[in-house]
Design an enzyme around this catalytic site. Structure first.
Site, PDB file in Angstrom:
ATOM      1  N   HIS A 171       0.927  -1.354   0.063  1.00 47.53           N
ATOM      2  CA  HIS A 171       0.009  -0.031   0.056  1.00 47.53           C
ATOM      3  C   HIS A 171       0.846   1.184  -0.021  1.00 47.53           C
ATOM      4  CE1 HIS A 171      -3.701   2.437   1.329  1.00 47.53           C
ATOM      5  NE2 HIS A 171      -4.225   1.562   0.505  1.00 47.53           N
TER       6      HIS A 171
ATOM      7  N   LYS B 106       2.941   4.303  -1.024  1.00 48.28           N
ATOM      8  CA  LYS B 106       2.975   5.371  -2.232  1.00 48.28           C
ATOM      9  C   LYS B 106       4.122   6.410  -2.297  1.00 48.28           C
ATOM     10  CE  LYS B 106      -2.117   4.889  -1.429  1.00 48.28           C
ATOM     11  NZ  LYS B 106      -2.048   4.210  -0.172  1.00 48.28           N
TER      12      LYS B 106
ATOM     13  N   ASP C 177      16.877  10.035  -7.736  1.00 48.72           N
ATOM     14  CA  ASP C 177      18.230  10.172  -7.535  1.00 48.72           C
ATOM     15  C   ASP C 177      18.682   9.868  -6.362  1.00 48.72           C
ATOM     16  OD1 ASP C 177      18.515  10.536 -10.563  1.00 48.72           O
ATOM     17  OD2 ASP C 177      18.582  12.851 -10.108  1.00 48.72           O
TER      18      ASP C 177
END
Length: 138
Positions: free
Chosen positions: A77, A79, A84
């Protein structure tokens, strides 16, 4: 959307994505562009959501982007994105057109090395856990 795309397109070396749901075509195009530019792109996603109608995961895989997914019943779940190894993009936002256009969501962009490292460590842990060589089929 445009601010998120700009942050993503600032990547020069790597983009690590850990996303529950990814169906926004504009974000997928930005990720593909980075891949074509030679940026190393890796994506971890949820197995149950990657095959839904509108998902961009297949398109990204077809473009040659490395994708790994979970192998258990709980949701992957997270996100977040790491640009870089220096910039963390995280929050409640699923990378879907619905979320971007209609939902109340939050996105936090952080360039503090301590926070970036914590998320990078989590990404690396999940990346190894979801290595297909470790899948159990029986």
């Amino acid at each position: 959307l445009s601010r998120l795309v700009r942050r993503l397109l600032s990547a020069r070396r790597s983009l690590d994505l850990c996303l529950f749901s990814f169906s926004c075509p504009q974000l997928a195009r930005a990720v593909q562009l980075l891949h074509r530019r030679g940026v190393r792109v890796r994506l971890v996603t949820d197995a149950q959501y990657m095959g839904l109608h509108g998902s961009q995961i297949g398109r990204l895989r077809h473009a040659g982007i490395q994708v790994r997914h979970d192998q258990h019943s709980g949701y992957m779940h997270h996100k977040f994105a790491i640009v870089d190894r220096r910039m963390l993009i995280t929050g409640s936002l699923n990378w879907t057109t619905q979320a971007i256009q209609s939902n109340r969501e939050n996105v936090l962009v952080v360039e503090d090395a301590e926070y970036v490292k914590a998320f990078q460590d989590e990404f690396e842990r999940i990346w190894e856990e979801y290595n297909p060589a470790n899948y159990k089929f029986f």
